[in-house]
Design a protein around this motif. Structure first.
Motif, PDB file in Angstrom:
ATOM      1  N   GLY A 218      32.826  61.994  24.697  1.00 39.22           N
ATOM      2  CA  GLY A 218      31.564  62.142  25.756  1.00 39.22           C
ATOM      3  C   GLY A 218      31.941  61.366  27.022  1.00 39.22           C
ATOM      4  N   PHE A 219      30.934  61.040  27.858  1.00 43.94           N
ATOM      5  CA  PHE A 219      30.942  60.604  29.106  1.00 43.94           C
ATOM      6  C   PHE A 219      29.963  59.873  29.359  1.00 43.94           C
ATOM      7  N   LYS A 220      30.178  58.574  29.765  1.00 42.79           N
ATOM      8  CA  LYS A 220      29.243  57.712  30.024  1.00 42.79           C
ATOM      9  C   LYS A 220      29.585  56.905  31.312  1.00 42.79           C
ATOM     10  N   LEU A 221      28.623  56.568  32.423  1.00 45.58           N
ATOM     11  CA  LEU A 221      28.863  55.739  33.567  1.00 45.58           C
ATOM     12  C   LEU A 221      28.270  54.281  33.384  1.00 45.58           C
ATOM     13  N   ARG A 222      29.125  53.591  34.202  1.00 40.78           N
ATOM     14  CA  ARG A 222      28.718  52.005  33.974  1.00 40.78           C
ATOM     15  C   ARG A 222      27.806  51.797  35.256  1.00 40.78           C
ATOM     16  N   ASP A 223      27.016  50.894  35.063  1.00 41.65           N
ATOM     17  CA  ASP A 223      25.973  50.534  36.009  1.00 41.65           C
ATOM     18  C   ASP A 223      26.824  49.991  37.222  1.00 41.65           C
ATOM     19  N   VAL A 224      26.532  50.386  38.358  1.00 39.49           N
ATOM     20  CA  VAL A 224      27.388  50.216  39.792  1.00 39.49           C
ATOM     21  C   VAL A 224      27.331  48.543  40.056  1.00 39.49           C
ATOM     22  N   ASP A 225      26.126  47.999  39.952  1.00 39.54           N
ATOM     23  CA  ASP A 225      26.064  46.649  40.224  1.00 39.54           C
ATOM     24  C   ASP A 225      26.721  45.652  39.021  1.00 39.54           C
ATOM     25  N   ASN A 226      26.955  46.200  37.939  1.00 38.45           N
ATOM     26  CA  ASN A 226      27.596  45.512  36.935  1.00 38.45           C
ATOM     27  C   ASN A 226      29.009  45.492  37.448  1.00 38.45           C
ATOM     28  N   VAL A 227      29.590  46.660  37.931  1.00 35.66           N
ATOM     29  CA  VAL A 227      30.982  46.647  38.363  1.00 35.66           C
ATOM     30  C   VAL A 227      31.210  45.801  39.462  1.00 35.66           C
ATOM     31  N   ILE A 228      30.280  45.764  40.269  1.00 36.19           N
ATOM     32  CA  ILE A 228      30.465  45.047  41.566  1.00 36.19           C
ATOM     33  C   ILE A 228      30.337  43.373  41.191  1.00 36.19           C
ATOM     34  N   GLU A 229      29.622  43.072  40.225  1.00 34.56           N
ATOM     35  CA  GLU A 229      29.607  41.801  39.685  1.00 34.56           C
ATOM     36  C   GLU A 229      30.865  41.216  39.158  1.00 34.56           C
ATOM     37  N   GLU A 230      31.703  42.251  38.385  1.00 33.80           N
ATOM     38  CA  GLU A 230      33.007  42.118  37.834  1.00 33.80           C
ATOM     39  C   GLU A 230      33.947  42.002  38.918  1.00 33.80           C
ATOM     40  N   LEU A 231      33.782  42.579  39.922  1.00 35.50           N
ATOM     41  CA  LEU A 231      34.782  42.616  41.113  1.00 35.50           C
ATOM     42  C   LEU A 231      34.488  41.495  41.952  1.00 35.50           C
ATOM     43  N   THR A 232      33.538  40.775  42.133  1.00 34.72           N
ATOM     44  CA  THR A 232      33.020  39.775  42.756  1.00 34.72           C
ATOM     45  C   THR A 232      34.107  38.592  41.918  1.00 34.72           C
ATOM     46  N   TYR A 233      33.708  38.425  40.797  1.00 33.98           N
ATOM     47  CA  TYR A 233      34.466  37.578  39.837  1.00 33.98           C
ATOM     48  C   TYR A 233      35.940  37.681  39.812  1.00 33.98           C
ATOM     49  N   ILE A 234      36.492  38.950  39.923  1.00 33.37           N
ATOM     50  CA  ILE A 234      37.802  39.035  39.930  1.00 33.37           C
ATOM     51  C   ILE A 234      38.369  38.539  41.401  1.00 33.37           C
ATOM     52  N   ARG A 235      37.608  38.515  42.330  1.00 32.04           N
ATOM     53  CA  ARG A 235      37.958  38.164  43.560  1.00 32.04           C
ATOM     54  C   ARG A 235      38.070  36.499  43.717  1.00 32.04           C
ATOM     55  N   SER A 236      37.115  36.069  43.083  1.00 29.46           N
ATOM     56  CA  SER A 236      36.981  34.585  43.035  1.00 29.46           C
ATOM     57  C   SER A 236      38.264  34.078  42.022  1.00 29.46           C
ATOM     58  N   LEU A 237      38.853  34.620  41.342  1.00 28.63           N
ATOM     59  CA  LEU A 237      40.078  34.318  40.663  1.00 28.63           C
ATOM     60  C   LEU A 237      41.336  34.257  41.821  1.00 28.63           C
ATOM     61  N   GLY A 238      40.954  34.914  43.139  1.00 33.02           N
ATOM     62  CA  GLY A 238      42.186  34.969  43.912  1.00 33.02           C
ATOM     63  C   GLY A 238      42.922  36.297  43.535  1.00 33.02           C
ATOM     64  N   VAL A 239      42.314  37.330  42.649  1.00 35.07           N
ATOM     65  CA  VAL A 239      43.028  38.390  42.605  1.00 35.07           C
ATOM     66  C   VAL A 239      42.427  39.580  43.381  1.00 35.07           C
ATOM     67  N   LYS A 240      43.318  40.214  44.167  1.00 38.09           N
ATOM     68  CA  LYS A 240      42.877  41.119  45.347  1.00 38.09           C
ATOM     69  C   LYS A 240      42.971  42.557  45.061  1.00 38.09           C
ATOM     70  N   GLU A 241      43.565  42.927  43.583  1.00 39.93           N
ATOM     71  CA  GLU A 241      43.838  44.293  43.604  1.00 39.93           C
ATOM     72  C   GLU A 241      43.284  44.729  42.058  1.00 39.93           C
ATOM     73  N   VAL A 242      42.879  45.796  41.964  1.00 39.78           N
ATOM     74  CA  VAL A 242      42.143  46.534  40.985  1.00 39.78           C
ATOM     75  C   VAL A 242      42.918  47.808  40.494  1.00 39.78           C
ATOM     76  N   LEU A 243      43.059  48.073  39.142  1.00 42.16           N
ATOM     77  CA  LEU A 243      43.390  49.339  38.876  1.00 42.16           C
ATOM     78  C   LEU A 243      42.144  49.831  37.893  1.00 42.16           C
ATOM     79  N   PHE A 244      41.346  50.813  38.367  1.00 40.94           N
ATOM     80  CA  PHE A 244      40.086  51.470  37.649  1.00 40.94           C
ATOM     81  C   PHE A 244      40.724  52.254  36.520  1.00 40.94           C
ATOM     82  N   GLN A 245      40.611  51.846  35.242  1.00 42.83           N
ATOM     83  CA  GLN A 245      41.238  52.532  34.226  1.00 42.83           C
ATOM     84  C   GLN A 245      40.191  53.789  33.723  1.00 42.83           C
ATOM     85  N   ASP A 246      39.464  54.306  34.306  1.00 42.10           N
ATOM     86  CA  ASP A 246      38.618  55.619  34.162  1.00 42.10           C
ATOM     87  C   ASP A 246      39.637  56.735  33.941  1.00 42.10           C
TER      88      ASP A 246
END
Length: 466
Positions: A218-246
């Motif tokens: 099946g197929f489902k979409l993740r809430d966009v604000d939830n994605v942004i929340e995670e990306l903000t946390y990732i950036r706070s760790l000093g990590v500046k690159e993400v691989l979206f595994q969709d």
């Protein structure tokens, strides 16, 4: 709720097994990435249980070293990944954890979506099987709330109980504990930054290729604000690159537009990679993705023959593929092309078309794989209905040996053609000079050297192994 000590485990192995997202693969080079299943589970568990993480594959740990590390943790529960290529070794290792350390065991793996109950009947060391790692059912299971439990197979009073799977259209999850994972141990082709991690914006796939497990989910979409929340946390760790595994990033146009616009507005200073389809990419989407930080895209090209594409229900044409790669070059987005050698109906002529098409497209990186008849896929069911008995699931490892013949092509011939594809693509002077010209950091240089040596050693020079 009783607070448990939970180990999130990517078990050790003699190869670089990738067991994430219910898929099975073996890295053909030294590339490896955080397993997103365990990351998502860390988000659900972090506020309720004590967490330990061991990615034995990324850390290149032996079975004994892994067991020694685990025995010192004091964990009482293990959530472990498994896959069709490594299940026998995974189950043996987990049996030792259960027998010697008394750990409760919860398995997560693609073939278990379809064979979970039978696996539990045969292997008593497995206490439960998780059927959707993106849902919060792990908390209910650990709490003992079986009345409201879904997406699980578990033992109760000597019986094996299979809960029904849910199929929501949307999902979100608490921000994962990326900091618990050995991020400096991961490498990925075309990555730009020293450290990167992975995330999801969707789960499953709306398309239905015959060989692919995500299309069965099946197929489902993740809430966009939830994605942004995670990306903000990732950036706070000093990590500046993400691989979206969709599996098919950007399949929903409105969701993609909202995500990219919010990434731009957030000014996260994160660059990213993704996997998409050639029929998804158009001028509007790729322009927005580029502005939001996208620097490389992986495409499942699969074949250079229109008929073979039709038989695998890929739903794309060669011209669509040409346009997508052309758009990426226009916007200076690097490309990684995935190709399959040896699908049912293949001939030497169709394989040679695929090799020629790969060179015509000029992706920055190309991977040539063998078809794997996963349980639950149309390819897997077709192979079994033809009377082929797959007694060794190790045949899902497409690095050590080919798995199935195709028409007049023997497994030996398919292996020869796959190795020829790697030789013809990578050992071209023009390609080598192009790759060298794009190296900008010492990290990229070392990564390219390791990848080249790995391809040369593991694929080009290796004889067919029975």
């Amino acid at each position: 709720m009783t607070r448990r000590k939970v180990l999130l485990l990517n078990p050790p192995g003699d190869k670089l097994y990738a067991r994430d997202k219910y898929c099975t693969s073996v890295s053909k080079t030294s590339y490896y990435w955080p397993q997103v299943d365990l990351l998502v589970q860390s988000g659900y568990l972090k506020d309720h249980h004590d967490l330990f993480v061991l990615d034995a594959i990324a850390e290149r740990l032996s079975f004994e070293s892994s067991f020694s590390r685990i025995s010192k943790m004091g964990a009482d529960t293990v959530i472990f990944l498994t896959c069709s290529a490594s299940w026998n070794k995974d189950f043996a290792f987990v049996k030792r954890l259960k027998d010697e350390l008394g750990m409760q065991t919860i398995a997560n793996g693609g073939f278990l979506l379809f064979k979970g109950k039978s696996a539990m009947e045969q292997f008593p060391q497995i206490d439960a099987v998780m059927l959707d790692f993106t849902e919060p059912d792990i908390l209910r299971y650990l709490q003992g709330d079986t009345e409201n439990l879904r997406n699980f197979i578990y033992r109760r009073d000597g019986e094996i109980v299979a809960c029904g799977r849910t199929h929501p259209k949307r999902f979100s999850y608490p921000v994962p504990r990326h900091d618990l994972f050995p991020l400096k141990r991961y490498m990925f082709p075309l990555s730009k930054r020293r450290v990167y991690t992975v995330a999801l914006t969707s789960m499953g796939c709306p398309f239905h290729c015959t060989f692919c497990i995500p299309g069965t989910l099946g197929f489902k979409l993740r809430d966009v604000d939830n994605v942004i929340e995670e990306l903000t946390y990732i950036r706070s760790l000093g990590v500046k690159e993400v691989l979206f595994q969709d599996s098919s990033f950007g399949a929903d146009r409105h969701h993609l537009k909202e995500l990219c616009q919010k990434m731009i507005e957030a000014r996260l200073d994160i660059v990213w990679m993704c996997q998409s389809r050639v029929d998804i990419i158009d001028e509007e989407r790729i322009s927005l993705m580029k502005e939001a930080g996208c620097h490389s895209i992986q495409f499942g090209v699969e074949s250079g023959d229109e008929h073979i594409l039709q038989t695998m229900s890929k739903g794309i044409t060669l011209d669509q593929t040409r346009r997508a790669f052309s758009l990426c070059r226009k916007h200076k987005i690097a490309t990684n092309g995935f190709f399959i050698i040896g699908m049912p109906g293949e001939t030497e002529e169709t394989v040679l078309k695929t090799i020629a098409f790969a060179k015509e497209l000029k992706p920055d990186v190309a991977a040539f794989s063998l078809p794997m008849p996963h349980p639950g896929t149309k390819l897997g069911e077709a192979i079994r209905s033809d009377g082929t008995v797959l007694t060794e699931w190790d045949l899902f490892d497409d690095v050590s040996h080919p798995n199935l013949p195709s028409g007049d092509l023997s497994v030996e011939k398919i292996w020869e053609l796959r190795n020829r594809a790697y030789r013809e693509f990578y050992f071209r002077l023009g390609y080598i000079l192009m790759r060298i010209s794009r190296i900008t950091t010492f990290k990229e240089l070392m990564m390219h050297i390791r990848a080249f040596l790995s391809i040369f050693r593991r694929i080009v020079l290796r004889d067919y192994e029975k």
